[in-house]
Structure formats: structure tokens, C-alpha cells
Design an enzyme around this catalytic site. Structure first.
Site, PDB file in Angstrom:
ATOM      1  N   CYS A  78       0.865  -1.179   0.000  1.00  0.00           N
ATOM      2  CA  CYS A  78       0.000   0.000   0.000  1.00  0.00           C
ATOM      3  C   CYS A  78       0.900   1.227   0.000  1.00  0.00           C
ATOM      4  O   CYS A  78       1.473   1.585   1.029  1.00  0.00           O
ATOM      5  CB  CYS A  78      -0.933   0.022   1.204  1.00  0.00           C
ATOM      6  SG  CYS A  78      -1.911   1.554   1.265  1.00  0.00           S
ATOM      7  N   CYS A 225      -4.679   5.494  -5.140  1.00  0.00           N
ATOM      8  CA  CYS A 225      -4.066   4.184  -4.873  1.00  0.00           C
ATOM      9  C   CYS A 225      -2.625   4.258  -5.358  1.00  0.00           C
ATOM     10  O   CYS A 225      -2.366   4.323  -6.569  1.00  0.00           O
ATOM     11  CB  CYS A 225      -4.830   3.079  -5.591  1.00  0.00           C
ATOM     12  SG  CYS A 225      -4.098   1.444  -5.347  1.00  0.00           S
TER      13      CYS A 225
END
Ligand SMILES: N[C@H](CCC[C@H](N)C(=O)O)C(=O)O
Length: 288
Positions: A78, A225
Site C-alpha cells: 500500500c 491508490c
């Protein structure tokens, strides 16, 4: 004054990607999928990803990070959350660099400004087994996958890549012209992706600018993202759509991505603190 010190819970965002950081380095508790879902559902602790810090496993690293999606599933990477963790761990010191570990490996972080951080996201993997795909594709620059009528597909021929997590990128003129909230779940769960996948719609605006909208595995539509931005830039450069560095514009902000000649992907972008607290059950009902 360091705004982040002396807490064990931080609600942050990275370019709009909603991140909760929880420090469990002093504990041996491992958050369960059900607990993660409950934390995500509570007011004040909603997240797209939760970064849970555990004691380091490898000498020279600060911590081992477990990354949870809203649905309780765990991810290997992430990007936006890793920048937030870097700020938490560097806050109050004059440190400019540190290394953290996730399921996908070691990540080197660097402070570039007050709230601006870079993360070395490692090397992309293009092999079909590494992504993974359910069947052999020799060339992952464009795989045979389409949705919509056979003779007039709505979306087709995505590039696929793993940057620690699986990504499919569809090249379009205008990402926002598509009903991604409806299309996203179908593609995320398509049988070609045995571990599911993050689904991106990307418009290449120039050799160094990409507009991106992402449906995230396990989290749905997010405002940014980081790993998708990395996956998109390497796929764009690999297919000669862009050069090896570009600004990626997402709904929540901009990330700068560079695919270095040594094959490492460097992501740079902002972090923001929303509120702090202590990691205990009460917090999640009423975060300050
Ligand atoms: N928001 C993230 C990606 C989360 C990972 C994820 N949704 C998965 O692969 O399961 C990022 O900034 O890279």
C-alpha cells in the site's frame, strides 16, 4: 512540536486514500479480519487501508506492517499507507530515511518535505504466475480479457503487473466516462485473477502525465491508490505510452512515479494527518 508523537492510533490520508495507522509494536496481538472490518465500519476510524505496525522481523527495519483492506483482507503493498507510516515513524526526529517491511518485502522511505515522502516500492513483476493469473499469458503488456458484448467490448486488453499486489490497467480516453463502481467488482473477481486484482482505468495525457481512477481489491473506489499509480506508470512505459517518469492524477491528489533504470519504482506524494488517538476499543466509537 511533533503532532504525531505519543499516540498509537493515527487517522491520516495519502493523496485522499483513507489510511489508519495503528502501532502494535508493544503487543503481540494480530488484528483479525473481523476486527479490521469492525474498525473500518466505526465512525472516526474508517479506512481504505489500515497499516498495523508490529515488531520488526528483519534487522535494520523499523517494523513489520500488516496491511488490511476495508473487507478485512490483507494486502502485500500500500503505497499511500507506507508514506503515512514513514511520517509517523520519522515525526519528532530529524531522520530522513528508514526501512519498513511488508509481506511483499522491504520498503525504503525518504522524507522529501514536511509532509511529502518517497517510497521505493521495489521491482515490478510481469510474469503471469507472479501476478498471479489463472492461465498462461506470455505477454502481459495486453492480455485477452474483455467485458461487454463480444463484438463491441466496453473495456478490453488490460496490461497486468504485480507491484507487491496484483493490478490490471485498462487504457481509455476518459476514466470517468465509465461506471467503475459497477464494472470494478466484476473485474476484481474475474476468474482470470485467482487472488483478485486492483482495477485501474488510465488515460495517458502526455509522455509524463496520466489520469487514473481505481477500483481497489477489498476496498472499492478510493480517492488514490499508490500501488496502482506505480503499476500504471511501469505498464505505460513498458508499452511505450509514456516515458519512465510521470505525474499521476487521481481524484484525491497527485503522485509522482519514477521507474528507475535499476528497475525500482519510486513513488513520491503527500500525507495528511486527520486526528490522533490511542488504540483501544473506545476510540473507535468516538475518535477525537
Ligand atoms: N491504496 C493502496 C493499495 C492497497 C492495496 C489493495 N487494495 C490490495 O491490493 O488489496 C495503495 O496506495 O497502494
Amino acid at each position: 512540536m511533533s503532532p504525531l508523537a505519543n499516540h498509537t492510533f493515527w487517522k491520516m490520508n495519502g493523496a485522499g486514500n483513507e489510511i489508519v495507522v495503528v502501532d502494535l509494536r508493544a503487543s503481540s496481538h494480530v488484528v483479525t479480519a473481523a476486527e479490521a472490518r469492525a474498525i473500518a465500519a466505526a465512525e472516526g476510524s474508517h479506512f481504505d487501508q489500515m497499516m498495523v505496525l508490529h515488531k520488526p522481523r528483519t534487522p535494520g527495519t523499523e517494523c513489520f506492517i500488516r496491511i488490511y483492506n476495508t473487507d478485512g483482507s490483507e494486502a502485500g503493498a500500500c503505497g499511500n499507507g507506507t508514506r503515512c507510516v514513514a511520517w509517523v515513524l520519522m515525526d519528532g526526529s530529524d531522520r530522513k530515511t528508514l526501512t519498513v517491511e511488508t509481506r511483499a518485502g522491504l520498503l525504503a522511505c525518504r522524507r522529501m518535505g514536511e509532509t511529502q515522502f518517497s517510497v521505493d516500492m521495489g521491482e515490478p513483476k510481469f510474469g503471469w504466475q507472479d501476478i498471479p493469473l489463472a492461465e498462461e499469458f506470455r505477454d502481459t503488456r495486453a492480455i485477452e480479457l474483455q467485458i461487454g458484448p463480444i463484438d463491441a467490448p466496453i473495456l478490453h486488453s488490460p496490461s497486468v503487473v504485480s507491484v507487491g499486489n496484483p493490478h490490471a490497467i485498462f487504457w481509455v480516453d476518459d476514466p470517468y466516462a465509465y461506471d467503475l463502481p459497477k464494472i470494478g467488482p466484476m473485474l476484481e473477481n474475474h476468474p482470470i485473477f485467482p487472488d483478485r486484482a486492483n482495477i485501474s482505468l488510465a488515460a495517458v495525457k502526455s509522455r509524463d502525465h496520466i489520469v487514473l481512477w481505481v477500483w481497489e481489491r477489498g476496498a472499492g473506489i478510493t480517492r488514490a491508490c499508490g500501488s496502482a499509480a506505480c503499476a500504471t506508470l511501469v505498464s505505460a512505459a513498458r508499452t511505450k505510452r509514456t516515458d519512465r517518469a510521470a505525474t499521476v492524477s487521481l481524484p484525491g491528489g497527485e503522485l509522482h512515479i519514477e521507474w528507475r533504470d535499476d528497475n525500482h519504482i519510486i513513488m513520491t506524494g503527500p500525507t495528511e494527518l486527520e486526528h490522533v488517538g490511542t488504540f483501544d476499543a473506545a476510540l473507535f466509537a468516538d475518535a477525537a
